[in-house]
Design a protein around this motif. Sequence first.
Motif, PDB file in Angstrom:
ATOM      1  N   ILE A   1       0.864  -1.182   0.000  1.00 26.86           N
ATOM      2  CA  ILE A   1       0.000   0.000   0.000  1.00 26.86           C
ATOM      3  C   ILE A   1       0.897   1.228   0.000  1.00 26.86           C
ATOM      4  O   ILE A   1       1.687   1.420   0.913  1.00 26.86           O
ATOM      5  CB  ILE A   1      -0.899   0.019   1.264  1.00 26.86           C
ATOM      6  N   GLN A   2       0.770   2.034  -1.048  1.00 23.31           N
ATOM      7  CA  GLN A   2       1.545   3.281  -1.102  1.00 23.31           C
ATOM      8  C   GLN A   2       0.587   4.432  -0.849  1.00 23.31           C
ATOM      9  O   GLN A   2      -0.436   4.531  -1.527  1.00 23.31           O
ATOM     10  CB  GLN A   2       2.142   3.483  -2.500  1.00 23.31           C
TER      11      GLN A   2
ATOM     12  N   TYR B   1      -4.045   6.612  -2.707  1.00 27.34           N
ATOM     13  CA  TYR B   1      -3.343   5.347  -2.490  1.00 27.34           C
ATOM     14  C   TYR B   1      -3.026   4.685  -3.827  1.00 27.34           C
ATOM     15  O   TYR B   1      -3.794   4.798  -4.774  1.00 27.34           O
ATOM     16  CB  TYR B   1      -4.224   4.382  -1.692  1.00 27.34           C
ATOM     17  N   VAL B   2      -1.904   4.011  -3.872  1.00 18.77           N
ATOM     18  CA  VAL B   2      -1.601   3.137  -4.995  1.00 18.77           C
ATOM     19  C   VAL B   2      -1.429   1.749  -4.388  1.00 18.77           C
ATOM     20  O   VAL B   2      -0.679   1.579  -3.426  1.00 18.77           O
ATOM     21  CB  VAL B   2      -0.319   3.564  -5.762  1.00 18.77           C
ATOM     22  N   LEU B   3      -2.192   0.809  -4.919  1.00 19.16           N
ATOM     23  CA  LEU B   3      -2.255  -0.520  -4.303  1.00 19.16           C
ATOM     24  C   LEU B   3      -1.693  -1.577  -5.241  1.00 19.16           C
ATOM     25  O   LEU B   3      -1.967  -1.547  -6.445  1.00 19.16           O
ATOM     26  CB  LEU B   3      -3.720  -0.850  -3.985  1.00 19.16           C
TER      27      LEU B   3
END
Lengths: 185, 105
Positions: free
Chosen positions: A69-70, A77-79
């Motif tokens: 999880i970013q 979020y970038v997942l």
Amino acid sequence: MLYSSSEYREIDKAALRLRLDYGFLSYSIDVFSLAKKMGIIVIPYSKLSVYQISYICKQKELGDGFSVIQRKKNGDYVLYIFYNDLFDLSRQRFTIAHEIKHILYMEESPDAKQEDLANHFARYLLAPTCLVMKLIDKCPMELACIFDISLMAAENAYKSAKNRINAGKEELLSFETEFVEKLIK
Amino acid sequence: MSTFTDRVKELMKRDKISQKQLSQLSGISESSISRYISGSFEPRMDVLSNIAKVFNVTTSYLLGEESTLKEKNAYEETVCVVTRNQSQLTDQQKADLIKVLFKGK
């Protein structure tokens, strides 16, 4: 390990909510497509570099897969889900479903209970008990084909449904009724 | 009414899109979209993210965490976590994994 029935129901509800939200209303679910619809970037190990693979191979806990999880500065979020595509497809599907639960609940450091519940979530997402109960006259082999799961997973799904029926709890809960009704339409 | 529902309605008006169009563009079923907009359901992070993409805004904006509407732009990473128990993977191992995956050799 056993937890309270309300904890299991919350997980079941979340799994069916996800199916309803993204229109996965058939018995078998394409979890790869579900993850993509959720905005998750799904990456098989075979797409990684040799350097990346060799690092992952050293960590036995990453054998099946993991998620990242970013969180960006703007709050977005970038997942990611990384998964081992050397295993058979039913195992890969279970891994994706398991990791979706970690992402859904933003579990940065899941404890043993959260891991158990992620397994429960994956089982329910792939073969919801409310659907298995409708097919209780089928054998586990048939259930495995219908839900596109392993025979072992089908046997477990069959047992769960049978136990629920034997406990006199075959009546569907409200969130299950909504799902089953949409499935029939 | 929550900030989320207010902001989505405001953006739908701004972009002149219906619930049906929002459903098609976000990939979320129409009946679910309707419930999220009416406030019957709390939006999950993936729902927020898919709706934010349609309107080209941030999820923070949808939640009212930003007072003015800001278009999405190239953003900088702040936190990156691997969802693994610390007993299975230490913080250092997680940090190394992130480096290996995203920051090259």
